[in-house]
Design a protein around this motif. Structure first.
Motif, PDB file in Angstrom:
ATOM      1  N   TRP B 711      37.462  77.043  89.914  1.00  0.00           N
ATOM      2  CA  TRP B 711      37.034  77.585  88.635  1.00  0.00           C
ATOM      3  C   TRP B 711      38.117  77.249  87.610  1.00  0.00           C
ATOM      4  O   TRP B 711      39.297  77.476  87.870  1.00  0.00           O
ATOM      5  N   ILE B 712      37.716  76.707  86.480  1.00  0.00           N
ATOM      6  CA  ILE B 712      38.708  76.349  85.464  1.00  0.00           C
ATOM      7  C   ILE B 712      38.638  77.364  84.336  1.00  0.00           C
ATOM      8  O   ILE B 712      37.590  77.534  83.703  1.00  0.00           O
ATOM      9  N   GLU B 713      39.754  78.078  84.145  1.00  0.00           N
ATOM     10  CA  GLU B 713      39.827  79.054  83.051  1.00  0.00           C
ATOM     11  C   GLU B 713      40.314  78.303  81.822  1.00  0.00           C
ATOM     12  O   GLU B 713      41.498  78.050  81.675  1.00  0.00           O
ATOM     13  N   SER B 714      39.359  77.927  80.966  1.00  0.00           N
ATOM     14  CA  SER B 714      39.682  77.026  79.866  1.00  0.00           C
ATOM     15  C   SER B 714      39.682  77.772  78.538  1.00  0.00           C
ATOM     16  O   SER B 714      38.790  78.561  78.259  1.00  0.00           O
ATOM     17  N   SER B 715      40.714  77.543  77.753  1.00  0.00           N
ATOM     18  CA  SER B 715      40.715  78.065  76.376  1.00  0.00           C
ATOM     19  C   SER B 715      41.460  77.068  75.494  1.00  0.00           C
ATOM     20  O   SER B 715      41.902  76.024  75.974  1.00  0.00           O
ATOM     21  N   HIS B 716      41.598  77.424  74.236  1.00  0.00           N
ATOM     22  CA  HIS B 716      42.105  76.440  73.286  1.00  0.00           C
ATOM     23  C   HIS B 716      43.051  77.071  72.270  1.00  0.00           C
ATOM     24  O   HIS B 716      42.996  78.261  72.007  1.00  0.00           O
ATOM     25  N   THR B 717      43.894  76.226  71.727  1.00  0.00           N
ATOM     26  CA  THR B 717      44.502  76.509  70.431  1.00  0.00           C
ATOM     27  C   THR B 717      43.985  75.403  69.518  1.00  0.00           C
ATOM     28  O   THR B 717      43.429  74.419  69.993  1.00  0.00           O
ATOM     29  N   CYS B 718      44.163  75.574  68.216  1.00  0.00           N
ATOM     30  CA  CYS B 718      43.622  74.557  67.313  1.00  0.00           C
ATOM     31  C   CYS B 718      44.583  74.250  66.187  1.00  0.00           C
ATOM     32  O   CYS B 718      44.824  75.074  65.315  1.00  0.00           O
ATOM     33  N   THR B 719      45.176  73.070  66.272  1.00  0.00           N
ATOM     34  CA  THR B 719      45.872  72.531  65.100  1.00  0.00           C
ATOM     35  C   THR B 719      45.069  71.304  64.674  1.00  0.00           C
ATOM     36  O   THR B 719      45.112  70.270  65.338  1.00  0.00           O
ATOM     37  N   PRO B 720      44.293  71.442  63.595  1.00  0.00           N
ATOM     38  CA  PRO B 720      43.422  70.329  63.191  1.00  0.00           C
ATOM     39  C   PRO B 720      44.239  69.073  62.916  1.00  0.00           C
ATOM     40  O   PRO B 720      45.339  69.136  62.378  1.00  0.00           O
ATOM     41  N   SER B 721      43.679  67.930  63.312  1.00  0.00           N
ATOM     42  CA  SER B 721      44.382  66.677  63.052  1.00  0.00           C
ATOM     43  C   SER B 721      44.298  66.348  61.564  1.00  0.00           C
ATOM     44  O   SER B 721      43.222  66.412  60.969  1.00  0.00           O
ATOM     45  N   PRO B 722      45.424  65.970  60.971  1.00  0.00           N
ATOM     46  CA  PRO B 722      45.394  65.525  59.576  1.00  0.00           C
ATOM     47  C   PRO B 722      44.945  64.067  59.442  1.00  0.00           C
ATOM     48  O   PRO B 722      44.815  63.565  58.326  1.00  0.00           O
ATOM     49  N   VAL B 723      44.689  63.398  60.555  1.00  0.00           N
ATOM     50  CA  VAL B 723      44.420  61.958  60.523  1.00  0.00           C
ATOM     51  C   VAL B 723      43.007  61.658  60.057  1.00  0.00           C
ATOM     52  O   VAL B 723      42.754  60.628  59.437  1.00  0.00           O
ATOM     53  N   ASN B 724      42.065  62.548  60.371  1.00  0.00           N
ATOM     54  CA  ASN B 724      40.679  62.287  59.991  1.00  0.00           C
ATOM     55  C   ASN B 724      40.085  63.530  59.313  1.00  0.00           C
ATOM     56  O   ASN B 724      40.587  64.647  59.504  1.00  0.00           O
ATOM     57  N   LEU B 726      37.513  65.256  59.850  1.00  0.00           N
ATOM     58  CA  LEU B 726      36.912  66.279  60.700  1.00  0.00           C
ATOM     59  C   LEU B 726      37.962  67.157  61.365  1.00  0.00           C
ATOM     60  O   LEU B 726      37.645  68.205  61.914  1.00  0.00           O
ATOM     61  N   GLY B 727      39.213  66.708  61.357  1.00  0.00           N
ATOM     62  CA  GLY B 727      40.279  67.471  62.016  1.00  0.00           C
ATOM     63  C   GLY B 727      40.186  67.444  63.524  1.00  0.00           C
ATOM     64  O   GLY B 727      40.769  68.265  64.218  1.00  0.00           O
ATOM     65  N   VAL B 728      39.428  66.457  64.049  1.00  0.00           N
ATOM     66  CA  VAL B 728      39.259  66.361  65.502  1.00  0.00           C
ATOM     67  C   VAL B 728      40.303  65.411  66.080  1.00  0.00           C
ATOM     68  O   VAL B 728      40.821  64.546  65.383  1.00  0.00           O
ATOM     69  N   LYS B 729      40.585  65.592  67.376  1.00  0.00           N
ATOM     70  CA  LYS B 729      41.601  64.743  67.998  1.00  0.00           C
ATOM     71  C   LYS B 729      41.059  63.889  69.135  1.00  0.00           C
ATOM     72  O   LYS B 729      41.548  62.787  69.379  1.00  0.00           O
ATOM     73  N   GLY B 730      40.080  64.410  69.863  1.00  0.00           N
ATOM     74  CA  GLY B 730      39.571  63.667  71.031  1.00  0.00           C
ATOM     75  C   GLY B 730      39.825  64.443  72.298  1.00  0.00           C
ATOM     76  O   GLY B 730      40.880  65.061  72.456  1.00  0.00           O
ATOM     77  N   VAL B 731      38.843  64.409  73.198  1.00  0.00           N
ATOM     78  CA  VAL B 731      38.927  65.249  74.402  1.00  0.00           C
ATOM     79  C   VAL B 731      38.491  64.504  75.664  1.00  0.00           C
ATOM     80  O   VAL B 731      38.464  65.062  76.740  1.00  0.00           O
ATOM     81  N   GLY B 732      38.183  63.224  75.535  1.00  0.00           N
ATOM     82  CA  GLY B 732      37.645  62.504  76.695  1.00  0.00           C
ATOM     83  C   GLY B 732      38.600  62.414  77.865  1.00  0.00           C
ATOM     84  O   GLY B 732      38.178  62.309  79.005  1.00  0.00           O
ATOM     85  N   GLU B 733      39.877  62.413  77.592  1.00  0.00           N
ATOM     86  CA  GLU B 733      40.837  62.124  78.652  1.00  0.00           C
ATOM     87  C   GLU B 733      41.777  63.281  78.962  1.00  0.00           C
ATOM     88  O   GLU B 733      42.525  63.241  79.935  1.00  0.00           O
ATOM     89  N   ALA B 734      41.709  64.334  78.118  1.00  0.00           N
ATOM     90  CA  ALA B 734      42.691  65.421  78.218  1.00  0.00           C
ATOM     91  C   ALA B 734      42.736  66.033  79.618  1.00  0.00           C
ATOM     92  O   ALA B 734      43.810  66.231  80.193  1.00  0.00           O
ATOM     93  N   GLY B 735      41.558  66.327  80.168  1.00  0.00           N
ATOM     94  CA  GLY B 735      41.522  66.986  81.471  1.00  0.00           C
ATOM     95  C   GLY B 735      42.132  66.124  82.562  1.00  0.00           C
ATOM     96  O   GLY B 735      42.831  66.618  83.459  1.00  0.00           O
TER      97      GLY B 735
END
Lengths: 284, 777
Positions: B711-724, B726-735
Motif C-alpha cells: 500500500w502506498i501512502e501518497s501525499s504531496h507538497t506543491c511548489t509550482p514550477s515557474p518554468v511554465n 501551468l506550474g506543473v513539473k512532471g510526474v511520469g518518472e518520479a515514482g
C-alpha cells in the motif's frame, strides 16, 4: 511464437481417444505446458487429441472412502469442489497455489500429473496423501502408487499409449491436520520448494505423519526421515525444527537462476517446518 | 441578453476525472497496430541470430522461397540503399557502428536480424523463417561491461578492440580541493542492473506503400511519430510529405518506443519492394531480445565530507553497458545520470567520467527515468553510506546538505539550474507522516528481539519537461492546435504522443476550463503525422509540462481571437470572456462561443484585421527543465531464515508542482513505484557469457505483480514550477526514481547490525539469505 501445423481431434469418447493415442497421437489436456512448448517449437506433435472435453474424465466423486478425481478436472474444480474442500482439504489447498487464475481455469490434474514438472504443486500433496494414479491405454487399465508413478524430471511410469485417467485420494480422517506451504518462484509461480504435510496427534505426541516435497529435486518425494523424526515425539517446536532439518537429506537439490542448491535445501527445511506447524495447528 | 442567464461552469482542472480513454481500452475496442487490417495484407517474420557473436558464412533461403505462400525472402545483401539505424546522440569522439537493418556478414547479439520472410499469412511466414538455413562461425561473445574493458576481452566490433565507444568527462568546481579538505571519504561500487521495459503491447509495424502516389503509410507503436517519420524518411530515401506515420493506440512505452528501430525501416522497404502492405508484430520473446533495455550501470562512487556530515564533493566513474549498437539515444542516457548526480544537495565539486562500453547485448536506451534513477540511486546510497560511516542519522545528514529554499534558482555543479523547491519541508512531511522517531524506537526494540527491521529514506530530485531545445537532440519544444469547428465543438491537436498518460482527458480538462465549453464537446487528437502539426512526442515527463504549456498558450491566443469576433458581433470595442461567453460589460449583452464559432466560419462578421475561421496553432519553447522532487520512506523487515523481504509501510511525499488531474497523478506514482520496486527487488536482464538472455521470458524475468505491491501512502507538497504557465513539473518518472533507493536503503538499514553497508540490486531472497548466513559464519 507460432506452432508448427498439426492435426487436432476432439473425440466424443475415451475409447476413441485412446485409439488415436495408440496410433501415435499426443494427448492434450489443459495445454498449460504443451501449448507454450509448441509455440516455441520445442515440441511439434503432428496430431493432438483433446482429453479436456471428455465428459468421461471430468468428475470428482466419492466412492468407498476415497475421492476419485477425473483427469480432466481443472485445478479450479479441485480447489473449489465441496467434496475436495470438505474431504481432502490438502488437495484443494494445493490446487489453489497453482499458477494463476487463468491457469487454474484451464489446467487439469491429469495433465499436470502426467507432465511431471519437477516444480509442480500437486505431486507434494499426492505423495503425502499416498494417492493412487489410474492409467489406461487402448489395451487396459492399471493403478500405480504416487511413489511409483513419479520417476524423474518429466519422467513417469506412463507407457507409450497410456494416459492418466484418474487420481484417487483418501477421504481425510477428521482428526488429521494438513497444510501445503510453498515458496514460489516469483516470475513463474512454480514452486521453488513446496511441502505438503499431514499430521495426526497421538496425545501430546506426533502420531502418523506424511510429508511430500516438490521443487527441491528432479521429482517429488516422501520425506521419510522427517516423518520418522516426528512420529512418537512430543509435538513441540523443538521436535519440529529437529525433524525438518532432515527435509533435504540425501537429496540432490536443483540449482537455477532463482535458487541455488544450497539455498533451495535451506528453504526445504524452513518450509517443511512451516508445513508441519501449520498442519499440527489444524489437527485435533 | 441578461447577465444572469450565464451559467457558471464547474472548473475541471484539479479534479479527479476518470480517463476518457478508458472505455475503449477496457472493452477491447481500441485500435493497436495488430488491429490494423488492410486489403491484401502480407506478413513478415524475422530470422534472428541465435548467437551473441558470429560470422555469417552463408545463408540458404531456397527452401523458404519454395514454401507455398512465401512471397519473398530478403537477407543483408538485398538491403541496398537503405540507411543505417540512426543515433541522435552526439558526443565528442563517439564511435558509431554501422547498424544495418539486416545483418551483413557478422552478427553482434542474440536476436540480430539476419533474414526476413514475407508470406500470405503469419503462420506460413513463421514456417518459412524456420526453413532459412544460416551457417555461422561462432565467435566468443562478451556481455559484462567490466569484462569487455579488460585486456584481451573479445571485441564486439573488430575495428575497436578495446570495446570503448566513448569516454566522457564532466567536472564542476574544484574536486581536488574538496578531497584535500575532506575529513572523511567513503567509496562504493554500485550497480544498476539491466532492466527489460516490457510494455504491455510489444512493438509492431504495418507498412503500406502506394507506388502511384509514391507515398508510404506506416502504422507503428511509437512514442515519437513525427521524429520517427523524419528519421525513417531519411533511411528509406522518401519525402516526408509523402510519408504518413500513424501511432495508433500504443500500449505502453516507458522509453522503449522512444526510438527508431530496424524493423520499422525494414517493413517500409519491403512494402516498397513488393508494392503490398506488410505487417510485422513483435513476439514477446523478440521484445525481450531486441527492444532496448534500460539501466546497465556499474558506478564507482566516492564522496568527500567533513565529520559534521557536510558533503564537499563527489567522484564518479560510470561504466555504461551500451550493448552492441547505438539506438536513438543510447550514448546520451548516462550523461543524464551525471547531470543529476548532485541530487538535492548543496555541494559544487564534482568529477565524472563515463566509459561507454560495447557488449554483445541488446542496446540500452531510455527506460522510465532514463539515467536519473541510476544517479538518484547512487547519490542516495552514498549519503546513507556516509551517514553510517559518521554514525549519523540518515535523516539528519540529508537536512544538513539540502539546497535551501532561498538558494533557488540553484546552479548545480553539473550546470543545471534547479527551478524551485523546499526540500526540507517535503522531507519533514514524510518523516511526520510515518512517525520517524517512533519507528526508530520500534526498530531498537525489534533489534533487541533479534528481528531485522529497516527504515529506508530516499530524497530524490529529477529533471523533467524535456526540455529546452539546446539540451534535446531533436528540439525540445512542443506544439498544439486548437480548432473551433463551425458547430462550436473543439478539436485539439497535440504534438505529443500520449500512450497511457491520459492527455485526452487532462488536455480536455484544461481546454474546457479555458474556453468555457463542455468537456464532451472537446476531442484531443494525436499520433498521426497527416493530421497533427509537427511535434516532438512523449518522453521525459514532457507531455503536460511542455505540450500542456503549448496548449495553454494556444488557448490564450484562441481566447483573444474569440473576443475579437465576440466584440464585432456585439458591436462593441471591449468584451469580457467568461464561462463560454463574450459579454459586453456596458450593456450586459453576450454571445456564446458556439455562436461566435458559427459566425466566424460563415464569414458574416469578420473583425477588422482578422481572417475568417477559428484555428490557432502554437509552438512553444520551454526556457528550462523542471525539477520535481520528493521523499520516499520504506519500512521493511527481513526474514533471516529465508531472506524474504516484507514491505511494512511505504510513504511517499512528492512535489510535482500543480496537478491537472490528481487521479492520474496517483496512477503515475503507483506505476512508477512498482517499476522502481521491480528493480530493487526482482527484475534483472541477465546474459550468460555466450550472449544468451537468460531472463528472456516472463517465466524467468520477474515483473512486479499486484499481489507483490505494498500500500502506498501518497501525499504531496506543491511548489509550482515557474518554468511554465501551468506550474506543473512532471510526474511520469518520479515514482520510479524515488522508490528504488528507499527500498535498498531500507534493507541495508535492516541488516546494518550485521555490518552491511551496501547490497546490489535486485535484492533477491537468496542474496539476502547469503548475506545473513555469511555473517553468521
Amino acid at each position: 511464437m507460432i506452432a508448427n501445423s498439426f492435426e487436432y481431434s476432439s473425440p466424443a469418447t475415451l475409447a476413441e481417444a485412446l485409439g488415436l493415442i495408440a496410433d501415435g497421437a499426443k494427448p492434450l489436456s489443459g495445454g498449460m505446458s504443451l501449448i507454450p512448448m509448441m509455440k516455441l517449437r520445442l515440441a511439434s506433435p503432428e496430431h493432438l487429441v483433446d482429453l479436456a472435453r471428455l465428459p468421461e474424465l471430468n468428475y470428482i466423486r466419492e466412492e468407498h472412502g476415497e475421492l476419485h478425481i477425473g483427469a480432466a478436472a481443472t485445478h479450479h474444480d479441485v480447489e473449489n469442489a465441496p467434496l475436495t474442500r470438505g474431504k481432502c482439504p490438502l488437495l484443494a489447498e494445493t490446487a489453489a497455489h497453482i499458477g494463476d487464475i487463468q491457469v487454474r481455469n484451464r489446467g487439469t490434474i491429469g495433465g499436470s500429473v502426467a507432465h511431471a514438472d519437477p516444480a509442480a504443486d500437486y505431486p507434494a500433496a499426492l505423495q503425502a496423501l499416498e494417492a493412487k494414479i489410474v492409467l489406461r491405454s487402448a489395451s487396459g487399465e492399471r493403478t500405480v502408487s504416487t511413489a511409483d508413478f513419479f520417476i524423474d524430471t518429466f519422467t513417469t511410469a506412463l507407457e507409450p499409449g497410456e494416459i492418466v485417467v484418474e487420481v484417487i485420494v483418501p477421504v481425510e480422517p477428521g482428526l488429521t491436520g494438513t497444510s501445503y506451504q510453498k515458496c514460489l518462484q516469483p516470475a513463474s509461480g512454480f514452486a521453488i520448494v513446496g511441502v505438503a504435510a499431514r499430521v495426526r496427534r497421538d496425545g501430546d505426541n506426533f502420531g502418523p505423519v506424511q510429508i511430500g516435497i516438490t521443487g527441491l529435486t528432479g521429482t517429488s518425494y516422501r520425506a521419510t526421515a522427517v516423518e520418522n523424526a516426528l512420529t512418537g515425539k512430543p509435538a513441540t517446536e523443538e521436535t519440529i525444527r529437529a525433524a525438518a532439518a532432515h527435509a533435504a537429506d540425501g537429496v540432490d537439490a536443483n540449482s537455477d537462476l532463482h535458487a541455488s542448491a544450497e539455498y533451495r535445501a535451506s528453504l526445504a527445511v524452513s518450509y517443511t517446518a512451516r508445513a508441519i506447524r501449520s498442519a499440527l495447528s489444524r489437527s485435533a | 441578453m441578461p447577465v444572469s442567464s450565464i451559467v457558471k461552469l464547474e472548473k475541471l482542472v484539479g479534479k479527479r476525472l476518470r480517463r476518457r480513454e478508458d472505455p475503449r481500452l477496457i472493452t477491447g475496442t481500441a485500435t493497436y497496430v495488430e488491429d490494423v487490417k488492410l486489403p491484401n495484407l502480407h506478413h513478415a517474420v524475422i530470422v534472428r541470430s541465435p548467437h551473441g557473436a558470429a560470422n555469417i558464412r552463408s545463408i540458404d533461403i531456397s527452401k523458404a522461397q519454395a514454401l507455398p505462400g512465401v512471397l519473398a525472402v530478403y537477407i543483408g545483401k538485398d538491403i541496398v540503399g537503405v540507411g543505417t539505424v540512426p543515433c541522435g546522440a552526439d558526443l565528442p569522439g563517439l564511435r558509431r557502428p554501422a547498424h544495418h537493418i539486416l545483418a551483413q556478414d557478422r552478427v553482434y547479439l542474440v536476436g540480430h536480424p539476419v533474414a526476413v520472410v514475407v508470406a500470405t499469412d503469419r503462420y506460413i511466414a513463421a514456417d518459412g523463417a524456420d526453413l532459412v538455413e544460416v551457417d555461422y562461425d561462432v565467435l566468443q561473445a562478451v556481455t559484462d561491461p567490466e569484462k569487455a574493458l579488460a585486456p584481451g576481452a573479445p571485441s564486439v566490433h573488430p575495428e575497436w578492440p578495446d570495446n570503448i565507444a566513448f569516454t566522457f568527462h564532466q567536472n564542476g568546481g574544484d574536486i581536488d580541493a574538496a578531497f584535500a579538505e575532506a575529513e572523511v571519504v567513503v567509496k562504493q561500487r554500485i550497480t544498476s542492473q539491466r532492466l527489460v521495459p516490457n510494455a504491455m503491447e510489444t512493438r509492431g509495424v504495418v507498412a503500406d506503400w502506394k507506388s502511384n502516389d509514391r507515398s508510404l503509410t506506416l502504422h507503428t507503436s511509437t512514442q515519437i511519430p513525427h521524429l520517427a517519420r523524419t528519421l525513417l524518411a531519411g533511411m528509406l530515401g522518401i519525402e516526408e510529405n509523402r510519408f504518413r506515420l500513424i501511432a495508433p493506440e500504443v500500449g505502453g512505452g516507458f522509453g522503449s518506443k522512444l526510438n527508431v528501430y530496424a524493423e520499422e525501416a525494414l517493413m517500409g522497404w519491403i512494402s516498397m519492394q513488393l508494392g503490398l502492405p506488410v505487417k510485422w508484430i513483435e513476439s514477446r520473446r523478440e521484445n525481450f531480445m531486441v527492444t532496448i533495455h534500460g539501466r546497465g550501470h556499474v558506478d564507482y562512487l566516492e564522496i568527500a565530507a567533513k565529520r559534521d556530515g557536510t558533503i564537499l564533493g563527489l567522484k564518479l566513474k560510470l561504466i555504461q553497458d551500451l550493448g552492441a549498437y547505438h539506438q536513438l539515444l543510447t550514448p546520451a542516457i548516462p550523461t543524464l545520470s551525471v547531470l543529476m548526480m548532485p541530487g538535492l544537495y548543496n555541494f559544487r565539486n564534482i568529477q565524472a567520467e563515463i566509459i561507454g562500453t560495447f557488449t554483445n547485448c541488446v542496446p540500452t536506451d531510455a527506460y522510465r527515468g532514463a539515467g536519473r534513477p541510476e544517479a538518484t540511486h547512487g547519490i542516495e546510497r552514498m549519503v546513507d553510506i556516509l551517514a553510517a560511516e559518521l554514525n549519523m542519522d540518515p535523516a539528519e545528514i540529508r537536512f544538513k546538505n539540502f539546497v535551501r529554499p532561498e538558494q533557488f534558482p540553484f546552479p548545480t555543479a553539473t550546470g543545471l539550474n534547479y527551478d524551485s523547491g523546499d526540500y526540507a519541508n517535503t522531507f519533514q512531511k514524510a518523516l511526520d507522516t510515518i512517525d520517524y522517531q517512533g519507528l526508530r524506537t520500534q526498530q531498537a526494540e525489534a533489534r533487541a528481539a533479534g528481528r531485522f527491521m529497516g527504515i529506508g529514506i530516499s530524497t530524490y530530485g529529477e529533471i523533467c519537461a524535456m526540455g529546452p531545445s539546446v539540451a534535446t537532440p531533436a528540439g525540445g519544444w512542443e506544439s498544439a492546435t486548437v480548432k473551433f469547428e463551425p458547430s462550436g465543438k473543439v478539436t485539439v491537436l497535440t504534438g505529443t504522443s500520449p500512450h497511457g498518460q491520459g492527455q485526452e482527458t487532462t488536455f480536455a480538462q484544461l481546454t474546457a476550463d479555458e474556453l468555457g465549453v463542455p468537456i464532451d464537446d472537446i476531442v484531443v487528437l494525436h499520433g498521426d503525422t497527416s493530421i497533427v502539426q509537427y511535434g516532438i512526442g512523449t518522453f521525459g515527463s514532457r507531455n503536460t509540462a511542455v505540450g500542456g504549456a503549448a496548449l495553454f498558450y494556444a488557448l490564450q491566443d484562441m481566447k483573444e481571437k474569440v473576443k475579437k469576433f465576440g466584440a464585432a458581433m456585439l458591436k462593441t470595442d471591449e468584451v469580457i470572456f467568461e464561462d463560454g461567453h463574450c459579454l459586453d460589460p456596458k450593456t450586459g449583452a453576450s454571445v456564446t462561443v458556439q455562436q461566435i464559432a458559427g459566425a466566424a466560419y460563415r464569414g458574416i462578421v469578420i473583425p477588422k484585421g482578422m481572417d475568417p475561421g477559428l484555428v490557432v496553432t502554437k509552438f512553444w519553447e520551454p526556457p528550462n527543465f523542471t525539477y520535481p522532487f520528493g521523499a520516499h520512506i520504506i519500512v521493511s523487515e527481513v526474514d533471516p531464515e529465508t531472506g524474504q523481504i516484507e514491505i511494512k509501510r511505504y510513504v511517499a511525499v512528492d512535489d510535482i508542482g500543480n496537478q491537472l488531474n490528481p487521479l492520474l497523478v496517483d496512477g503515475q506514482l503507483h506505476g512508477g513505484a512498482a517499476q522502481g520496486l521491480g528493480q530493487a527487488l526482482w527484475e534483472q536482464g541477465v546474459y550468460d557469457d555466450n550472449g544468451q538472455l537468460v531472463t528472456g521470458e516472463f517465466m524467468d524475468y520477474t515483473m512486479p505483480r499486484a499481489r507483490m505491491m505494498p500500500w502506498i501512502e501518497s501525499s504531496h507538497t506543491c511548489t509550482p514550477s515557474p518554468v511554465n504557465p501551468l506550474g506543473v513539473k512532471g510526474v511520469g518518472e518520479a515514482g520510479t526514481i524515488g522508490s528504488t533507493p528507499a527500498m535498498v536503503n531500507s534493507v541495508v538499514d535492516a541488516l546494518s547490525p550485521l555490518g552491511v553497508r551496501h547490497i546490489d540490486m535486485p535484492m533477491t531472497p537468496e542474496k539476502i539469505w547469503k548475506i545473513v548466513n555469511g555473517s553468521k559464519a
